[in-house]
Scaffold this active site. Sequence first.
Site, short mmCIF file in Angstrom:
data_model
loop_
_atom_site.label_atom_id
_atom_site.label_comp_id
_atom_site.label_asym_id
_atom_site.label_seq_id
_atom_site.Cartn_x
_atom_site.Cartn_y
_atom_site.Cartn_z
N HIS A 1 -35.86 -62.83 50.77
CA HIS A 1 -35.40 -62.98 52.15
C HIS A 1 -36.51 -62.59 53.11
O HIS A 1 -37.20 -61.61 52.89
CB HIS A 1 -34.22 -62.03 52.43
CG HIS A 1 -32.90 -62.58 52.04
ND1 HIS A 1 -31.80 -61.77 51.85
CD2 HIS A 1 -32.48 -63.85 51.82
CE1 HIS A 1 -30.77 -62.52 51.53
NE2 HIS A 1 -31.15 -63.78 51.49
N TYR A 2 -36.64 -63.37 54.18
CA TYR A 2 -37.45 -62.91 55.30
C TYR A 2 -36.66 -63.22 56.57
O TYR A 2 -36.33 -64.38 56.77
CB TYR A 2 -38.82 -63.59 55.34
CG TYR A 2 -39.74 -62.84 56.29
CD1 TYR A 2 -40.31 -61.64 55.92
CD2 TYR A 2 -39.95 -63.31 57.59
CE1 TYR A 2 -41.11 -60.93 56.80
CE2 TYR A 2 -40.76 -62.59 58.46
CZ TYR A 2 -41.34 -61.41 58.06
OH TYR A 2 -42.12 -60.69 58.92
N TYR B 1 -33.63 -54.58 53.79
CA TYR B 1 -34.22 -53.36 53.22
C TYR B 1 -35.68 -53.64 52.90
O TYR B 1 -35.99 -54.56 52.14
CB TYR B 1 -33.46 -52.95 51.96
CG TYR B 1 -31.97 -52.79 52.22
CD1 TYR B 1 -31.46 -51.61 52.75
CD2 TYR B 1 -31.10 -53.85 51.97
CE1 TYR B 1 -30.12 -51.47 53.02
CE2 TYR B 1 -29.74 -53.72 52.24
CZ TYR B 1 -29.25 -52.53 52.77
OH TYR B 1 -27.92 -52.40 53.04
N TRP C 1 -31.06 -45.99 48.36
CA TRP C 1 -30.30 -46.60 47.26
C TRP C 1 -31.22 -47.31 46.27
O TRP C 1 -30.97 -47.32 45.08
CB TRP C 1 -29.23 -47.56 47.79
CG TRP C 1 -29.74 -48.82 48.44
CD1 TRP C 1 -30.07 -48.99 49.77
CD2 TRP C 1 -29.98 -50.09 47.81
NE1 TRP C 1 -30.51 -50.28 49.99
CE2 TRP C 1 -30.45 -50.97 48.81
CE3 TRP C 1 -29.84 -50.57 46.51
CZ2 TRP C 1 -30.79 -52.30 48.55
CZ3 TRP C 1 -30.17 -51.91 46.25
CH2 TRP C 1 -30.64 -52.75 47.26
N LEU D 1 -39.82 -54.33 48.45
CA LEU D 1 -39.80 -55.69 47.92
C LEU D 1 -38.75 -55.88 46.84
O LEU D 1 -38.65 -55.11 45.89
CB LEU D 1 -41.17 -56.09 47.36
CG LEU D 1 -41.26 -57.61 47.11
CD1 LEU D 1 -41.48 -58.36 48.42
CD2 LEU D 1 -42.35 -57.94 46.11
N HIS D 2 -37.94 -56.91 47.00
CA HIS D 2 -36.91 -57.25 46.02
C HIS D 2 -36.70 -58.76 46.01
O HIS D 2 -36.98 -59.44 47.00
CB HIS D 2 -35.60 -56.52 46.33
CG HIS D 2 -35.08 -56.76 47.71
ND1 HIS D 2 -35.48 -56.01 48.80
CD2 HIS D 2 -34.22 -57.68 48.19
CE1 HIS D 2 -34.88 -56.46 49.88
NE2 HIS D 2 -34.10 -57.48 49.54
N GLU E 1 -26.51 -46.40 39.22
CA GLU E 1 -26.41 -47.73 38.61
C GLU E 1 -27.23 -47.86 37.32
O GLU E 1 -27.50 -48.99 36.89
CB GLU E 1 -26.82 -48.83 39.62
CG GLU E 1 -26.00 -48.79 40.90
CD GLU E 1 -26.31 -49.95 41.85
OE1 GLU E 1 -26.38 -51.10 41.39
OE2 GLU E 1 -26.45 -49.70 43.07
N HIS F 1 -33.99 -61.97 44.99
CA HIS F 1 -32.59 -62.34 44.74
C HIS F 1 -32.51 -63.38 43.62
O HIS F 1 -33.29 -64.33 43.61
CB HIS F 1 -31.97 -62.93 46.01
CG HIS F 1 -32.02 -62.01 47.18
ND1 HIS F 1 -30.91 -61.37 47.69
CD2 HIS F 1 -33.05 -61.60 47.97
CE1 HIS F 1 -31.25 -60.62 48.73
NE2 HIS F 1 -32.55 -60.74 48.93
P1 M7G Z 1 -31.81 -58.01 51.71
O1 M7G Z 1 -32.45 -59.34 51.72
O2 M7G Z 1 -32.69 -56.83 52.03
O3 M7G Z 1 -30.63 -57.90 52.72
O4 M7G Z 1 -31.17 -57.84 50.27
P2 M7G Z 1 -29.17 -58.53 52.85
O5 M7G Z 1 -28.24 -57.44 52.36
O6 M7G Z 1 -29.03 -58.74 54.34
O7 M7G Z 1 -29.14 -59.77 52.02
C1 M7G Z 1 -30.67 -56.64 49.78
C2 M7G Z 1 -29.74 -56.96 48.63
O8 M7G Z 1 -29.38 -55.76 47.99
C3 M7G Z 1 -28.45 -57.62 49.09
O9 M7G Z 1 -28.18 -58.76 48.30
C4 M7G Z 1 -27.40 -56.53 48.92
O10 M7G Z 1 -26.13 -57.03 48.57
C5 M7G Z 1 -27.98 -55.70 47.79
N1 M7G Z 1 -27.60 -54.28 47.84
C6 M7G Z 1 -27.53 -53.50 48.95
N2 M7G Z 1 -27.18 -52.22 48.57
C7 M7G Z 1 -27.04 -51.12 49.51
C8 M7G Z 1 -27.03 -52.20 47.22
C9 M7G Z 1 -26.71 -51.18 46.29
O11 M7G Z 1 -26.47 -50.00 46.61
N3 M7G Z 1 -26.69 -51.55 44.97
C10 M7G Z 1 -26.93 -52.86 44.57
N4 M7G Z 1 -26.86 -53.13 43.26
N5 M7G Z 1 -27.25 -53.83 45.45
C11 M7G Z 1 -27.29 -53.52 46.76
#
Ligand code: M7G
Length: 328
Positions: free
Chosen positions: A259-260, A264, A166, A267-268, A176, A270
Amino acid sequence: GGAVRPRSPRRPRAAMADGPAPKRRREEEEAAPGSGAPFPLSSVRLRRILRDSAREKAAFVTGPSGEPTDAVLILERTPFQEEEIEELLRTHTKLQLQMRNDIYSTYRLYPPPELSEIKATVVYPATEKHLQKYLRQEVHLIRETWEDYKNITLPFIQSQSFSIQWVYNILEKKAEADRIIHENPDPHNGFVLVPDFKWNQNQLEDLYLIALVHRRDVKSLRDLTAEHLPLLRNILQEGKEAVTKRFGVPGSQLRIYLHYQPSYYHLHVHFTALGYDAPGSSAERAHLLEDVVDNLLLDAGYYQKRALTFALRADEPLLKKFQEVGRV
Ligand code: M7G
């Protein structure tokens, strides 16, 4: 097990349901990523409540575990928008007195359909790991040293983690694309900022965006070194500017963090409204990006040296690995 009947139709709940019935299989296939066809919600049956959360006001449903038709469905009430309140008072369909005592009274207020939106998130097909993610469970804190990371966590995440398709779909504009708020296209120090799928963009109270980096070789906070400072600074500066420009929220009202452990491993970062108690913004999971930058300035190898704390659910296999070596 059989279907669980909701305990009360008004309380938020978390549940499992059957996936779409087999006769709808063609429709499901048409509902593949990018096809635009809606998920066949009416053919889903409630199977089991995974989580019943007052805060998130969420419900979770899924099919029989292990079958390809598993689905997780999250239902949540979204915050009121200010302008909706007057509309609600004018157009409500019924007001039912529940109790009155002195100067206090409570009612059930029934809104018209256009003011009773429920946000529904569907994960389909859902893996066993998704079920675990949404299942309410006991949690334990882990204190992970760098050695633990190399010997236990890293081999584990390499074998087990969620697919990040994704993320690639967003970076490659296959999904998206119309939602992108900002992009720095640099392959090394660039990123894409999109609304997180936890946010419906109807109100700013629960503003939630996510910055996904273009480079694909950084799994998490643990990989970060001084080499990544230009990338992190771009996210901080351009991300803040973009959010202020588009949504009018100043940088001083944003919580910008990693987040740690993440779910996923790409690297991303929030971006959430400071006034919003976002899930995952707790001390054992959130690392403010500005602190991360400062730490890397103090010591280029900071995150390859220090121990990091995180919580794991009781039945997560990674917890077992830490237990086996006596680290919990
Ligand atoms: P994370 O810290 O890896 O995990 O953050 P978490 O989900 O346990 O917080 C991943 C972030 O990506 C989260 O805030 C999810 O809500 C967001 N997210 C996950 N998916 C699968 C998608 C998606 O398909 N599209 C978007 N826009 N956000 C997503």
